[in-house]
Design an enzyme around this catalytic site. Structure first.
Site, PDB file in Angstrom:
ATOM      1  N   SER A  46       0.725  -1.192  -0.023  1.00 31.30           N
ATOM      2  CA  SER A  46      -0.012  -0.071   0.102  1.00 31.30           C
ATOM      3  C   SER A  46       0.701   1.257   0.105  1.00 31.30           C
ATOM      4  O   SER A  46       1.774   1.397  -1.036  1.00 31.30           O
ATOM      5  CB  SER A  46      -0.915  -0.056   1.209  1.00 31.30           C
ATOM      6  N   HIS A  94      -7.384  -5.584   0.259  1.00 29.40           N
ATOM      7  CA  HIS A  94      -6.444  -4.880   0.222  1.00 29.40           C
ATOM      8  C   HIS A  94      -5.509  -5.448   1.422  1.00 29.40           C
ATOM      9  O   HIS A  94      -5.789  -5.172   2.743  1.00 29.40           O
ATOM     10  CB  HIS A  94      -6.637  -3.537   0.729  1.00 29.40           C
TER      11      HIS A  94
HETATM   12  C1  GTR Z   1      -5.607   4.490   1.551  1.00 33.44           C
HETATM   13  C2  GTR Z   1      -5.182   5.222   0.437  1.00 33.44           C
HETATM   14  C3  GTR Z   1      -4.240   4.514  -0.539  1.00 33.44           C
HETATM   15  C4  GTR Z   1      -3.207   3.218   0.303  1.00 33.44           C
HETATM   16  C5  GTR Z   1      -3.751   2.832   1.655  1.00 33.44           C
HETATM   17  C6  GTR Z   1      -3.008   2.089   2.296  1.00 33.44           C
HETATM   18  O1  GTR Z   1      -6.156   4.974   2.501  1.00 33.44           O
HETATM   19  O2  GTR Z   1      -5.981   5.896   0.019  1.00 33.44           O
HETATM   20  O3  GTR Z   1      -3.471   5.139  -1.367  1.00 33.44           O
HETATM   21  O4  GTR Z   1      -2.062   3.694   0.572  1.00 33.44           O
HETATM   22  O5  GTR Z   1      -4.614   3.860   2.400  1.00 33.44           O
HETATM   23  O6  GTR Z   1      -1.898   2.559   2.641  1.00 33.44           O
HETATM   24  O7  GTR Z   1      -3.470   1.465   3.008  1.00 33.44           O
END
Ligand code: GTR
Length: 406
Positions: free
Chosen positions: A246, A387
Site C-alpha cells: 500500500s 487490500h
Molecule cells: C488508503 C490510501 C491508499 C493506500 C492505503 C494504505 O487510504 O488511499 O493510497 O495507500 O491507504 O496505505 O493502506
C-alpha cells in the site's frame, strides 16, 4: 493500513470500467528533446530525465547517505523463532553521536546457512513488535502511528501484524527479512514532518522539509537499512529485495527507482501514487490522495489535482526506472480503490524499458485470472480478496526472487 473510504465516501469515485474514458500516457521512450530511445545507452540518459521528472513533480528530492551514519547492534538472539533464526536488532544513527535521530531495524536470518543470504527489506506500519509474537523484539520507542483520522494511538500489541509478515516462511525458505517502523522516519499524518527526519535532518542532508514528502522520507529510510545490510557479512549484498504494501508499496517503488542497490522491487497493492496509472479514472485519484494525505507528496503534485492529463509522467515510467531489475506488481480483487487494472496496465507499459535490455516482461496483454502469477522479469498477479499482503503473495514473491536472482 485501512482504506479511509468510510470517512470520505465512495460516491464520487468511479468503479465503473465503462466510465474510465480515454487517456494518453506520456511516452516512455521519447526523450525530453523528442528523440526515440532505442538502446541501453540512450536509456541511461532517458532514465535520468524520468527520475528528475518524478522528483520535480511527484515525490521530491531524494537525498543520499548521511555522512555520519553509524550502526549500533542493540541485541542479537542466536536462538530466535525456536532456533530457526538469528535475530539482530540494530539502531541506525543518522548523525554523529547517539542522541538521534535514528531508526531501529529488526533483522531475522536463517540459522542454518553457510553462505550469505538474500534479504527482503520493508517498512512496517505498527512498530517492529507488530511483525511477530517473538517476545525478544524491542518495543518501538516512537509512538505508533498517530492518525488524524483515529485521533488515538494504536496499542503496541506484539504480533498484531504477523498475518502480513511471513517471517517463519521466509526463514524456512532460506531468506532473511529486515524491517523498521515507518514512523521512525516520519509519523503518518499531515504534521508528522515536524517531528520526523524531514525536520531533524534538514541541515545534515541539505534539504528543506517541503522539498520532499513522507513517501520520500520512508523511501530514504529503506536505503539506510540497505546501508546497514551491506555491512552485515551474513547478508548477500547483491540480493537485497525491497517490498512494501500500500502506501509503503509506493515508498518501496520510489526507493527502488532511486537506489539501484535494490536487486528486485515488489509493489503490493500500492495503487495511486504507486504502481497504478494516474490517468485512469478508477478508484483513488490524484486529487483524492493529495487531499486526504497532503504530506505524502510535494506541493507541485497538487497542481495536477484537476488536470492529471498534464502531469509530465505517469506511473508506468516509475516502474520502468526499476529496469532491468526484476519487478513484481501485485493487486487484489477487492482492492478496487488501488485500481488493479491500472496497476496491471502500468506494469505492461513499463515493458519497453525491459525490452531494451533483452528482458522479458509480462508478455500477456490481458490481465490474468485471479491467483495466477504471470511474466518473467516483470511479474504480476491479482490475489482473491482484500487490500492486504498475505501468504499467497509471499509465496509468489519467493518464487519470483529465486527464479530471477540466480
Ligand atoms: C488508503 C490510501 C491508499 C493506500 C492505503 C494504505 O487510504 O488511499 O493510497 O495507500 O491507504 O496505505 O493502506
Amino acid at each position: 493500513l485501512h482504506v479511509s473510504l468510510p470517512l470520505f465516501g465512495q460516491e464520487t469515485f468511479n468503479y465503473d470500467e465503462g466510465k474510465v474514458g480515454e487517456y494518453t500516457l506520456p511516452s516512455l521512450l521519447t526523450s525530453n528533446s523528442g528523440d526515440i530511445v532505442t538502446n541501453e545507452k540512450e536509456w541511461k540518459q532517458r532514465r535520468a530525465e524520468i527520475l528528475q521528472l518524478f522528483q520535480e513533480n511527484v515525490y521530491g528530492k531524494c537525498p543520499g547517505k548521511p555522512k555520519h551514519i553509524h550502526f549500533e547492534i542493540k541485541k542479537i538472539n542466536k536462538n530466535a523463532l525456536a532456533g530457526k533464526a538469528i535475530s539482530k536488532q540494530v539502531r541506525i544513527f543518522f548523525t554523529k553521536g547517539n542522541k538521534g535521530p535514528y531508526m531501529d531495524v529488526l533483522l531475522y536470518l536463517p540459522s542454518h546457512t553457510s553462505k550469505p543470504v538474500p534479504v527482503f527489506v520493508g517498512l512496517n506500519f505498527k512498530g517492529n513488535q507488530s511483525v511477530n509474537t517473538d517476545s525478544t523484539i524491542l518495543l518501538s520507542e516512537k509512538q505508533p502511528e498517530l492518525s488524524k483520522y483515529t485521533k488515538k494511538n494504536d496499542p503496541m500489541i506484539r504480533g498484531n501484524q504477523s498475518e502480513r509478515w511471513e517471517v517463519e516462511t521466509l526463514i524456512e525458505n532460506g531468506f532473511a527479512t529486515a524491517t523498521a517502523y515507518y514512523g521512525d522516519l516520519e509519523l503518518d499524518y499531515p504534521e508528522g514532518w515536524q517531528s520526523g527526519i524531514r525536520t531533524s535532518l534538514q541541515t545534515e542532508l541539505g534539504i528543506k522539509p517541503d522539498e520532499w514528502g513522507a513517501i520520500g522520507a520512508w523511501a530514504w529510510g529503506l536505503s539506510r537499512i540497505t546501508d546497514y545490510l551491506e555491512t552485515d557479512k551474513q547478508v548477500n549484498p547483491k540480493k537485497i529485495i525491497v517490498h512494501g504494501h500500500s502506501r509503503l508499496g509506493k515508498a518501496a517503488l520510489w526507493a527502488g527507482a532511486n537506489d539501484t542497490r535494490f536487486a528486485a522491487v515488489i509493489s503490493n497493492n500500492s495503487g495511486e501514487g504507486g504502481a497504478a496509472l494516474a490517468r485512469r479514472w478508477f478508484g483513488e485519484t490524484t486529487n483524492r490522495i493529495n487531499t486526504n494525505f497532503p504530506h505524502w507528496f510535494i506541493g507541485q503534485y497538487k497542481t495536477f489535482n484537476n488536470n492529471v492529463q498534464n502531469l509530465p509522467v505517469d506511473q508506468h515510467m516509475l516502474l520502468a526506472l526499476i529496469a532491468p531489475r526484476p519487478l513484481y506488481v501485485a493487486s487484489a480483487t477487492e482492492d478496487l480503490w488501488a485500481d488493479p487494472k491500472g496497476e496491471f496496465l502500468s506494469a505492461k507499459n513499463a515493458e519497453p524499458a525491459y525490452t531494451l535490455f533483452g528482458k522479458k516482461g509480462l508478455e500477456n496483454t490481458e490481465m490474468p485470472p485471479p491467483d495466477t502469477s504471470i511474466g518473467k522479469t516483470i511479474r504480476y498477479h491479482i490475489r482473491t480478496g482484500k487490500h492486504n499482503i498475505l501468504l499467497f503473495d509471499w509465496l509468489q514473491y519467493m518464487v519470483f526472487v529465486s527464479s530471477n536472482l540466480k
